[in-house]
Design an enzyme around this catalytic site. Structure first.
Site, PDB file in Angstrom:
ATOM      1  N   ASP A 216       2.717  -3.225  -4.072  1.00 25.12           N
ATOM      2  CA  ASP A 216       1.716  -4.147  -4.612  1.00 25.12           C
ATOM      3  C   ASP A 216       0.517  -3.412  -5.196  1.00 25.12           C
ATOM      4  OD1 ASP A 216       0.748  -3.254  -2.156  1.00 25.12           O
ATOM      5  OD2 ASP A 216      -0.079  -5.199  -1.565  1.00 25.12           O
TER       6      ASP A 216
ATOM      7  N   ASP B 169       0.827  -1.222   0.000  1.00 28.03           N
ATOM      8  CA  ASP B 169       0.000   0.000   0.000  1.00 28.03           C
ATOM      9  C   ASP B 169       0.861   1.272   0.000  1.00 28.03           C
ATOM     10  OD1 ASP B 169      -2.016  -1.838   0.165  1.00 28.03           O
ATOM     11  OD2 ASP B 169      -2.941  -1.024   1.974  1.00 28.03           O
TER      12      ASP B 169
ATOM     13  N   CYS C 260      -4.044  -6.259  -3.120  1.00 29.69           N
ATOM     14  CA  CYS C 260      -2.875  -7.091  -2.834  1.00 29.69           C
ATOM     15  C   CYS C 260      -2.958  -8.526  -3.340  1.00 29.69           C
ATOM     16  CB  CYS C 260      -2.587  -7.065  -1.343  1.00 29.69           C
ATOM     17  SG  CYS C 260      -4.031  -6.969  -0.284  1.00 29.69           S
TER      18      CYS C 260
ATOM     19  N   LYS D  37      -6.000   2.758  -3.787  1.00 32.61           N
ATOM     20  CA  LYS D  37      -6.183   1.317  -3.716  1.00 32.61           C
ATOM     21  C   LYS D  37      -7.662   0.966  -3.916  1.00 32.61           C
ATOM     22  CE  LYS D  37      -5.550  -2.552  -0.469  1.00 32.61           C
ATOM     23  NZ  LYS D  37      -5.030  -2.938   0.856  1.00 32.61           N
TER      24      LYS D  37
ATOM     25  N   LYS E 264       4.862 -11.161   3.892  1.00 32.57           N
ATOM     26  CA  LYS E 264       3.458 -11.418   3.571  1.00 32.57           C
ATOM     27  C   LYS E 264       3.295 -12.479   2.484  1.00 32.57           C
ATOM     28  CE  LYS E 264      -0.671  -8.778   2.108  1.00 32.57           C
ATOM     29  NZ  LYS E 264      -1.215  -7.415   2.032  1.00 32.57           N
TER      30      LYS E 264
ATOM     31  N   HIS F 106      -0.534 -14.122   1.567  1.00 35.96           N
ATOM     32  CA  HIS F 106      -1.838 -13.589   1.159  1.00 35.96           C
ATOM     33  C   HIS F 106      -2.352 -14.112  -0.181  1.00 35.96           C
ATOM     34  CE1 HIS F 106      -4.768  -9.916   1.331  1.00 35.96           C
ATOM     35  NE2 HIS F 106      -5.277 -11.020   1.878  1.00 35.96           N
TER      36      HIS F 106
END
Length: 587
Positions: free
Chosen positions: A310, A55, A93, A332, A147, A149
């Site tokens: 991302d 982010d 993401c 985002k 991360k 995810h």
């Protein structure tokens, strides 16, 4: 029967024939083992380090022209390498990480929509081989810190079972920076630890304490310092920073030391933005420590370092982080430039003519074939990828083969976008998130950009030891000025609720919809998107599964289904829509 005529091979055999036979035989062999032998006789495969911020907005990095938050290490990496001026990702993401790891648009896996939630039975399908798997085929040691995810509901979907030799980090979308817990979003009643230290076929919950940015930096330094240099290294550092902590109680941004943040960034009046500066500062220091560790381990001279985000910053709304995408439009969750055009750079001593700006389109799907090619893998046999090998174009400053890209198709919210050449089409039904968000980074109270701090940063000092690139203050100032985007934003901004066409080369801030003037280009972009609609897999979002709750696993989020079970569990919590009852997730 005709008799075969004898021939005197020794008399007529040219000295060149064995050479041509050898070459032809090699061309017919598709084994990567032959390729390994060929390349190992000439040079070592490069180490590859990928640093993914979370982010991080366009205007959060100081090499883009804002003075508000200095990022000297990241800036030094960019100025000594190649600055990716048109670096595109997905709006959120999970889709971005899916695209990075598979080299394919997430619409091919049903992963294009809302990010994966804690307790959701969803993952990148097993049939898709991931980037670390391809690099392992070339002899790489592969490590992920940070991360994941992209799915963990069964052990086979966890990172250590999808190509990584080791994994230290978290499975879900975000965790708290200090205690490393995450709370499910629907009822906010189920909170659990989400820190893991995994190896293939061995999943181990971890209960280490400390600020997460520092923890993964220390882990990366340990991997680098203990790495056997005879084996190429792939290290993926996927930061939590600068994502919200997952809390929505005024503690969204957690800094290492608030007193120090108030001292160092007291000139930023907005306290939330000041905290963001503290989170970003820790990330910048991490980049410096990693590059320094590579130099001390004598790995930097044969390394490629990619830095990217991302997606754009979540400036406001759900899980806001107070980042800035200025002057780009959107944030985002949107397909405007602020959501999908992000900071990026790539550094390597292997790059010819460094300290330049790469103005060609590059997409996050490109990194799998690009890095595989840089690792001296043969991309000729890598079929059905959306990504394009851009290693030669980046390394040798050649023109890119990419002239178009699919931004995304999100069939559930009715939004889609694509780029061909300098034109970008956005088709959407919603009217929110189309404004300009974030601080412009300009104020007389902010300290002037300090070139000396960039040139004396850990990154700059490490690179200077192994590089002949003479980076001057004038060169830095020239690059920074060339990168900066300036737009005059309209006071009567029109919401885009139909087909909106923008010339993103002349109007990167998407201030003027020109669709009525160029109907043929609109039609062309529609046809381009329709071509991808034919391969789209419907989104695979599932509701929360009660079996996933951390109280079932001693307080930790863990895989809850066996590898051989592929059925949707029957004990999930139902919800009315794919957002699972969470109101105003996109505001």
């Amino acid at each position: 029967m005709m008799k075969r005529r004898k021939s005197n091979h020794m008399t007529h055999f040219s000295p060149m024939v064995p050479f041509f036979i050898l070459i032809c035989s090699c061309l017919l062999v598709r084994s990567t083992k032959v390729e390994d032998i060929y390349y190992s006789s000439f040079s070592r495969r490069p180490n590859i380090i990928v640093i993914i911020a979370d982010d991080l907005g366009w205007n959060d990095i100081s090499f883009h022209g804002a003075d508000q938050i200095p990022t000297p290490n990241i800036d030094a990496l960019a100025y000594n390498g190649v600055i990716l001026q048109r670096n595109y990702v997905l709006p959120t993401c999970t889709p971005s990480r899916t695209a990075f790891l598979t080299g394919r648009y997430p619409i091919r896996q049903g992963m294009q929509g809302y990010p994966l939630k804690a307790g959701e039975q969803r993952a990148i399908p097993e049939k898709f081989k991931l980037l670390p798997g391809y690099l392992k085929d070339l002899g790489y040691a592969t490590h992920l810190v940070g991360k994941w995810h992209v799915g963990y509901y069964a052990p086979k979907y966890t990172p250590a079972n999808r190509g990584f030799d080791t994994f230290f980090g978290y499975y879900n979308g975000c965790i708290e920076y200090f205690n490393h817990t995450v709370t499910e979003l629907q009822y906010k009643k189920h909170t659990g630890n989400d820190l893991h230290c995994d190896k293939p076929k061995k999943l181990s919950p971890e209960f280490r304490t400390g600020y997460f940015t520092d923890l993964i930096t220390e882990e990366a330094e340990k991997i680098i310092s203990t790495h056997n240099p005879a084996k190429p290294l792939y290290l993926q550092i996927a930061h939590l920073a600068c994502h919200s902590s997952g809390l929505d109680n005024g503690d969204e941004l957690q800094v290492p030391d608030l007193n120090k943040v108030n001292t160092d960034f007291g000139y930023i009046k907005d306290m939330n933005r000041r905290k963001f500066a503290g989170v970003l500062n820790a990330l910048d220091q991490s980049v410096g420590r990693v590059v320094d560790a590579l130099q001390r381990a004598k790995l930097l001279e044969n390394s490629i370092i990619l830095f990217t985000s991302d997606n754009g910053a979540q400036t406001e709304g759900f899980l806001k982080n107070h980042g800035s995408n200025y002057p780009l439009r959107g944030m985002k969750f949107t397909m405007f430039e602020g959501g999908v055009r992000v900071p990026g750079c790539i550094y390597s001593p292997l790059i010819r003519r460094p300290s330049r700006i790469y103005n060609h389109l590059i997409h996050i799907t490109d990194w799998l074939p690009t890095l595989y090619s840089a690792a001296r893998g043969n991309v000729y046999y890598m079929k059905d990828f959306d990504g394009i090998d851009q290693w030669n174009t980046i390394r040798n400053d050649k023109r890119s083969k990419r002239n178009s890209l699919l931004v995304n198709i999100d069939e559930k919210i009715g939004e889609e976008s694509a780029i061909i050449g300098k034109y970008k089409l956005i088709k959407r039904k919603t009217i929110n998130n189309g404004n300009y968000y974030g601080d412009d980074g300009v104020d007389d109270s902010y300290p002037r950009y300090n070139v000396t701090n960039v040139m004396s940063s850990l990154v700059a000092r490490a690179i200077s030891i192994i590089s002949n690139n003479k980076l001057t203050e004038d060169k830095i100032k020239s690059l920074r000025q060339s990168i900066k985007i300036s737009c005059k934003h309209p006071t009567d901004l029109r919401n885009c609720t139909k087909d909106c066409l923008y010339n993103i080369f002349d109007d990167p801030c998407e201030t003027k919809d020109i669709s009525e003037y160029y109907p043929k280009i609109v039609t062309k972009l529609h046809k381009y998107i329709d071509g991808y609609r034919k391969v789209l897999v419907q989104q695979t979002n599932y509701p929360l599964d009660q079996a996933s709750f951390p109280e079932n696993f001693n307080g930790t989020w863990m895989p809850w289904l066996e590898d051989n079970l592929n059925l949707i569990p029957q004990n999930y919590i139902s919800c009315q829509e794919f957002l699972c009852g969470v109101p105003s997730l996109i505001v």
